[in-house]
Design an enzyme around this catalytic site. Structure first.
Site, mmCIF file in Angstrom:
data_model
loop_
_atom_site.group_PDB
_atom_site.id
_atom_site.type_symbol
_atom_site.label_atom_id
_atom_site.label_comp_id
_atom_site.label_asym_id
_atom_site.label_seq_id
_atom_site.Cartn_x
_atom_site.Cartn_y
_atom_site.Cartn_z
ATOM 1 N N VAL A 104 -12.433 1.948 58.303
ATOM 2 C CA VAL A 104 -12.531 0.806 57.381
ATOM 3 C C VAL A 104 -11.725 1.060 56.105
ATOM 4 C CG1 VAL A 104 -14.817 0.113 58.259
ATOM 5 C CG2 VAL A 104 -14.680 1.680 56.294
ATOM 6 N N ASP A 105 -10.991 2.179 56.064
ATOM 7 C CA ASP A 105 -10.352 2.583 54.797
ATOM 8 C C ASP A 105 -9.075 1.816 54.459
ATOM 9 O OD1 ASP A 105 -8.369 3.815 56.474
ATOM 10 O OD2 ASP A 105 -9.546 5.669 56.522
ATOM 11 N N HIS A 120 -14.084 -2.226 62.943
ATOM 12 C CA HIS A 120 -15.319 -2.078 62.157
ATOM 13 C C HIS A 120 -15.198 -2.691 60.759
ATOM 14 C CE1 HIS A 120 -16.835 1.521 64.798
ATOM 15 N NE2 HIS A 120 -16.971 0.340 65.383
ATOM 16 N N CYS A 128 -19.523 -13.131 51.767
ATOM 17 C CA CYS A 128 -20.682 -13.729 51.100
ATOM 18 C C CYS A 128 -21.838 -13.881 52.080
ATOM 19 C CB CYS A 128 -20.299 -15.100 50.512
ATOM 20 S SG CYS A 128 -21.713 -15.862 49.686
ATOM 21 N N CYS A 131 -22.261 -18.200 51.892
ATOM 22 C CA CYS A 131 -21.201 -19.113 52.371
ATOM 23 C C CYS A 131 -20.226 -18.434 53.330
ATOM 24 C CB CYS A 131 -20.475 -19.768 51.200
ATOM 25 S SG CYS A 131 -19.418 -18.637 50.272
ATOM 26 N N CYS A 151 -19.840 -19.235 45.413
ATOM 27 C CA CYS A 151 -21.184 -19.838 45.371
ATOM 28 C C CYS A 151 -22.196 -19.013 44.578
ATOM 29 C CB CYS A 151 -21.695 -20.106 46.790
ATOM 30 S SG CYS A 151 -22.275 -18.621 47.628
ATOM 31 N N GLY A 188 -8.476 11.248 66.966
ATOM 32 C CA GLY A 188 -9.422 11.560 65.887
ATOM 33 C C GLY A 188 -10.711 10.774 65.920
ATOM 34 N N ASN A 214 -7.146 15.467 69.148
ATOM 35 C CA ASN A 214 -8.366 15.780 68.400
ATOM 36 C C ASN A 214 -8.379 17.275 68.111
ATOM 37 O OD1 ASN A 214 -11.251 16.119 67.637
ATOM 38 N ND2 ASN A 214 -11.467 14.045 68.433
ATOM 39 N N ALA A 232 -4.144 15.309 63.523
ATOM 40 C CA ALA A 232 -3.390 14.085 63.795
ATOM 41 C C ALA A 232 -2.107 14.044 62.969
ATOM 42 C CB ALA A 232 -4.270 12.870 63.480
HETATM 43 P P1 OAD Z 1 -16.451 10.902 63.633
HETATM 44 O O1 OAD Z 1 -16.703 11.498 62.310
HETATM 45 O O2 OAD Z 1 -17.607 10.671 64.534
HETATM 46 O O3 OAD Z 1 -15.424 11.818 64.450
HETATM 47 C C1 OAD Z 1 -14.232 12.280 63.888
HETATM 48 C C2 OAD Z 1 -13.448 12.983 64.987
HETATM 49 O O4 OAD Z 1 -12.197 13.351 64.447
HETATM 50 C C3 OAD Z 1 -14.116 14.257 65.517
HETATM 51 O O5 OAD Z 1 -14.037 14.254 66.932
HETATM 52 C C4 OAD Z 1 -13.246 15.376 64.925
HETATM 53 O O6 OAD Z 1 -13.148 16.499 65.789
HETATM 54 C C5 OAD Z 1 -11.908 14.688 64.799
HETATM 55 N N1 OAD Z 1 -11.049 15.191 63.722
HETATM 56 C C6 OAD Z 1 -11.414 15.649 62.488
HETATM 57 N N2 OAD Z 1 -10.346 15.945 61.747
HETATM 58 C C7 OAD Z 1 -9.250 15.685 62.533
HETATM 59 C C8 OAD Z 1 -7.849 15.784 62.322
HETATM 60 N N3 OAD Z 1 -7.347 16.222 61.177
HETATM 61 N N4 OAD Z 1 -7.021 15.425 63.345
HETATM 62 C C9 OAD Z 1 -7.534 14.991 64.535
HETATM 63 N N5 OAD Z 1 -8.856 14.871 64.774
HETATM 64 C C10 OAD Z 1 -9.696 15.211 63.790
HETATM 65 O O7 OAD Z 1 -15.623 9.558 63.392
HETATM 66 P P2 OAD Z 1 -15.411 8.314 64.370
HETATM 67 O O8 OAD Z 1 -15.311 8.749 65.784
HETATM 68 O O9 OAD Z 1 -14.300 7.517 63.806
HETATM 69 O O10 OAD Z 1 -18.991 3.446 62.413
HETATM 70 O O11 OAD Z 1 -16.763 7.541 64.158
HETATM 71 C C11 OAD Z 1 -16.951 6.343 64.828
HETATM 72 C C12 OAD Z 1 -17.830 5.441 64.010
HETATM 73 O O12 OAD Z 1 -19.053 6.115 63.683
HETATM 74 C C13 OAD Z 1 -17.276 5.063 62.637
HETATM 75 O O13 OAD Z 1 -16.353 4.000 62.693
HETATM 76 C C14 OAD Z 1 -18.515 4.695 61.882
HETATM 77 C C15 OAD Z 1 -19.370 5.861 62.291
HETATM 78 O O14 OAD Z 1 -20.735 5.689 62.201
HETATM 79 C C16 OAD Z 1 -19.631 2.591 61.631
HETATM 80 O O15 OAD Z 1 -19.858 2.809 60.456
HETATM 81 C C17 OAD Z 1 -20.047 1.342 62.337
#
Ligand code: OAD
Length: 243
Positions: A104-105, A120, A128, A131, A151, A188, A214, A232
């Site tokens: 979301v960044d 996400h 809002c 509205c 609103c 990642g 990863n 990455a």
């Molecule tokens: P995670 O924090 O669950 O996983 C991050 C992954 O990136 C792990 O598998 C790490 O090993 C890997 N990683 C870390 N540093 C890295 C690097 N420099 N290069 C490559 N890989 C690296 O994050 P997400 O899988 O994105 O959702 O999490 C999924 C969702 O869970 C998020 O979008 C968020 C969270 O709860 C919501 O908020 C709805």
């Protein structure tokens, strides 16, 4: 991964016409943004059910907003890294390159990606609660809790919380992109949050060559045709760069 394997993958990429990539928090870790899981992950210090659910927001919108505002302050100081930048370049090099992110960044858009779905949501947008108007808001810090300029009602972050559904049209587009891809990158992400966790399996079933990038093995690893261990920000330029 050996030099030979990298070369084989690079030549597969050269001949591919349709490529899709899915990214997660790991790609932005290289820009200094905390991931969710892992030893320094956000979910080690914060409880998702208190900060990232509709119930938590109903109970205590100010606390939820404080947390999002804190994250916005961190993200505001960070910039896209070579991983984001090379993925943005892929759009120019491949006529049919598509990017799906769980992040979301907003760093992919900042790096120049346009054929992009932020599945996400985006931490720089508000919605809002009355509205429904969605607006970009880059104020740091935000007045808490922020209110709608149209609103006057309470705003919420324009992100998807646990227990909420993804936008159905965006999800359908993601499905089309992943099924159509000759090569599908998974970069990642820990591969534990649905529906993104199923994308690699679906892409593979539809005939894609699945490449995972990863730092460590994940549930995606066994579904991938090729798994690259590395950051990455180093690996993507190495695969796509000229040398
Ligand atoms: P995670 O924090 O669950 O996983 C991050 C992954 O990136 C792990 O598998 C790490 O090993 C890997 N990683 C870390 N540093 C890295 C690097 N420099 N290069 C490559 N890989 C690296 O994050 P997400 O899988 O994105 O959702 O999490 C999924 C969702 O869970 C998020 O979008 C968020 C969270 O709860 C919501 O908020 C709805």
């Amino acid at each position: 991964m050996s030099r030979e394997e990298i070369d084989r993958l690079r030549s597969r990429l050269q001949s591919a016409r349709r490529i899709t990539a899915l990214t997660g928090a790991g790609i932005s870790a290289d820009s200094g943004i905390p991931t969710f899981r892992g030893s320094d992950g956000l979910w080690k210090n914060f409880r998702p059910e208190e900060l990232a659910t509709p119930d938590a927001f109903r109970r205590d919108p100010a606390t939820v907003w404080e947390w999002y505002d804190w994250r916005r302050r961190i993200i505001a100081t960070k910039a896209p890294n070579p991983g984001h930048i090379w993925l943005a370049r892929m759009e120019k090099r491949w006529p049919s390159f598509h990017l799906i992110t769980q992040n979301v960044d907003g760093l992919h858009a900042l790096a120049g990606s346009r054929r992009l779905i932020e599945m996400h949501g985006n931490i720089w947008k508000t919605r809002c609660t009355r509205c429904g108007v969605v607006e970009e808001d880059r104020r740091v810090p935000l007045p808490i809790p922020p209110s709608c300029s149209t609103c006057g009602a309470l705003l919420r972050p324009h992100v998807v919380w646990f227990g909420e559904s993804l936008d159905p049209e965006e999800l359908a587009t993601c499905m089309a992109w992943l099924r159509d891809a000759e090569v599908f990158f998974v970069i990642g992400t820990s591969g534990v949050v649905q529906p993104a966790a199923s994308f690699a399996g679906m892409a593979r079933q539809a005939g894609s060559f699945v490449v995972e990038i990863n730092l460590e093995p994940t549930p995606i690893t066994e579904q991938a045709d090729c798994s690259i261990r590395g950051r990455a920000a180093d690996t993507i330029p190495r695969l796509l760069g000229e040398s």
